[in-house]
Every structure is written in structure tokens, then in C-alpha cells.
Design a protein around this motif. Structure first.
Motif, PDB file in Angstrom:
ATOM      1  N   GLN A  19       0.929  -1.131  -0.100  1.00 41.09           N
ATOM      2  CA  GLN A  19       0.123   0.053   0.177  1.00 41.09           C
ATOM      3  C   GLN A  19       0.840   1.332  -0.144  1.00 41.09           C
ATOM      4  O   GLN A  19       0.305   2.378  -0.433  1.00 41.09           O
ATOM      5  N   SER A  20       2.034   1.234   0.454  1.00 44.07           N
ATOM      6  CA  SER A  20       2.898   2.375   0.528  1.00 44.07           C
ATOM      7  C   SER A  20       3.288   2.850  -0.760  1.00 44.07           C
ATOM      8  O   SER A  20       3.163   4.052  -1.082  1.00 44.07           O
ATOM      9  N   ASN A  22       1.287   2.192  -3.275  1.00 40.73           N
ATOM     10  CA  ASN A  22       0.009   2.692  -3.762  1.00 40.73           C
ATOM     11  C   ASN A  22      -0.329   4.149  -3.598  1.00 40.73           C
ATOM     12  O   ASN A  22      -1.062   4.891  -4.263  1.00 40.73           O
ATOM     13  N   ARG A  23      -0.265   4.431  -2.100  1.00 37.61           N
ATOM     14  CA  ARG A  23      -0.543   5.713  -1.765  1.00 37.61           C
ATOM     15  C   ARG A  23       0.365   6.758  -2.381  1.00 37.61           C
ATOM     16  O   ARG A  23       0.021   7.921  -2.615  1.00 37.61           O
ATOM     17  N   GLN A  24       1.512   6.429  -2.803  1.00 41.22           N
ATOM     18  CA  GLN A  24       2.475   7.533  -3.348  1.00 41.22           C
ATOM     19  C   GLN A  24       2.107   7.625  -4.747  1.00 41.22           C
ATOM     20  O   GLN A  24       1.692   8.995  -5.140  1.00 41.22           O
ATOM     21  N   LYS A  26      -0.960   7.268  -5.994  1.00 43.15           N
ATOM     22  CA  LYS A  26      -2.331   8.068  -5.914  1.00 43.15           C
ATOM     23  C   LYS A  26      -2.008   9.690  -5.821  1.00 43.15           C
ATOM     24  O   LYS A  26      -2.662  10.554  -6.416  1.00 43.15           O
ATOM     25  N   SER A  27      -1.016   9.793  -4.902  1.00 44.88           N
ATOM     26  CA  SER A  27      -0.703  11.270  -4.765  1.00 44.88           C
ATOM     27  C   SER A  27      -0.006  11.741  -5.866  1.00 44.88           C
ATOM     28  O   SER A  27      -0.505  13.089  -6.002  1.00 44.88           O
ATOM     29  N   LYS A  73       6.244  12.514  -3.783  1.00 40.83           N
ATOM     30  CA  LYS A  73       5.074  12.592  -2.723  1.00 40.83           C
ATOM     31  C   LYS A  73       5.565  13.369  -1.491  1.00 40.83           C
ATOM     32  O   LYS A  73       4.925  14.080  -0.850  1.00 40.83           O
ATOM     33  N   ASP A 103       3.914  16.611  -0.506  1.00 41.52           N
ATOM     34  CA  ASP A 103       3.444  16.997   1.044  1.00 41.52           C
ATOM     35  C   ASP A 103       4.268  17.898   1.762  1.00 41.52           C
ATOM     36  O   ASP A 103       4.012  18.293   2.991  1.00 41.52           O
TER      37      ASP A 103
END
Length: 223
Positions: A19-20, A22-24, A26-27, A73, A103
Motif C-alpha cells: 500500500q505504500s 499505492n499511496r504514493q 495516488k498522490s 510524494k 506533502d
């Protein structure tokens, strides 16, 4: 024409957390859509951020030309070392490479360039003082990201402990956690060629049980 690249990185300790990435991703996609840009190429490294000797990062650096942009990210995906990170940051910025940290916008190169311009025009600080200010900004942001990560790890650990109190057993004393299994899991976390199925077959455990043991070792590594 200037090119825009995206760069993602997870550390060895995060390597089991798909998921790490995936989160990047997505951002990075949201940022691209919002700014009407398209990444020419995407680069991913599964390696520590304490060095820039990363296969994909080095490949990306060889492609860079003045005016190109790299989007991350957060700054910790670029580096986790303040001193070496500062040197690389200044090197790239002076070569005309734009660094965007979604971020952490206050350390993106556009913000820093504007800071430098205002300071120079107003004769506010000397060059050495300005460089120290830039380095301090990077250190502060890296420290903030690290503290946020430590809080997340702590919450995960507390959640695990609470869950296992309800079940009447301690998570880190599960039945089949032998020293051999512990060593094999540590090797698995650092060697991506080892597969979970290999450990499951070797130690005769289920996938869910193995995932619990992996989490135990990861939490221990982050303490």
C-alpha cells in the motif's frame, strides 16, 4: 521541451507494505491531474533512503536535463539523510532541476528559489546564512516526517497489543515463532528474491500466520 518524472521509494522495512507504493502513486496522479501534466517516466526503488546509490534513482539522474522536474510524494522519498540530502538537493537545483515535494511544498525548489531571490534582492542575509537556512528547512521537514512515521508505528503496535489482549495471548509469543523462523523472516525482509510461499512451506505455517510474524519483526525493527 522539459520533461516531468515521478519518483517513488519504499525502504526495506516497508517492503511488505504494498500500500505504500499505492499511496504514493495516488498522490502523484492527483498532483499530475491538478496541474495538467504528464509524467514521461516513473521510477521506483525498494531501498533505503540513506544513500543515493539506488538503481532507479541513478538511472533517473542520467536522464535529467536542465529544466526537468521530478515529483515526489514527500521529501523522505528523496532522502532520509540531512547532510547528504542537502548536498544532492543543492546540486540538482543549481543544475536547473526542479524538485517537487507534494506533502512538503516549503522545500520544493520553486519555493526555495523564490526565498533566495527575495533574500538577495532585499540584501537580507549573506550567501552562507541563506544556505544554512535552506539546510535547516530540509532538516526540519525530514524530522517532522520521521516523527509522523514513529507515531504511526506506535499506533500499529498498540493496536496489535490491544487485539491480542482481547484474544488472551501475546502477539510476540505466538506458538511457532522459533529462532530459525525469526532469522528467515529477517532475511526475507532484506532479500526480495525470497517468497512468502517458501517460508510457509519450510515452517509449515499459513499465510495469515506468517503475516502476523512478519508484523512482529517489523515492529521490533522500528522500535
Amino acid at each position: 521541451m522539459s520533461n516531468v518524472y515521478s519518483y517513488l521509494r519504499i525502504s526495506t522495512k516497508e517492503s511488505t507494505d504494498k500500500q505504500s507504493f499505492n499511496r504514493q502513486e495516488k498522490s502523484l496522479k492527483v498532483y499530475a491531474d491538478s496541474n495538467n501534466i504528464e509524467y514521461l517516466l516513473q521510477f521506483k526503488d525498494d531501498i533505503t533512503g540513506s544513500t543515493f546509490k539506488r538503481p532507479q534513482w541513478q538511472k533517473l539522474e542520467r536522464l535529467l536535463q536542465k529544466g526537468d522536474t521530478i515529483v515526489f510524494k514527500e521529501i523522505s522519498r528523496f532522502t532520509r539523510q540531512a547532510n547528504e540530502g542537502y548536498e544532492k538537493y543543492m546540486e540538482l537545483m543549481n543544475e536547473g532541476i526542479n524538485l517537487v515535494f507534494i506533502d512538503n511544498p516549503t522545500v520544493s525548489t520553486d519555493y526555495i528559489k523564490n526565498l533566495c531571490k527575495v533574500a538577495t534582492e532585499q540584501d537580507l542575509v549573506a550567501k552562507t546564512a541563506l544556505e544554512s537556512t535552506i539546510k535547516l528547512l530540509l532538516i526540519v521537514e525530514l524530522d517532522r516526517v520521521q516523527k509522523e512515521r514513529e507515531i504511526i508505528v506506535k499506533r500499529i503496535k498498540q493496536g496489535i497489543e490491544a487485539s491480542n489482549k482481547k484474544s488472551g495471548r501475546k502477539f510476540n509469543t505466538l506458538d511457532k515463532m522459533t529462532e530459525e523462523l525469526k532469522a528467515d523472516i529477517k532475511e526475507f525482509l532484506s532479500n526480495r528474491s525470497i517468497k512468502q510461499i517458501d517460508l510457509m512451506n519450510k515452517h509449515n505455517i499459513s499465510r495469515n500466520t506468517l503475516k502476523k510474524y512478519i508484523k512482529v519483526i517489523e515492529v521490533g525493527n522500528n522500535e
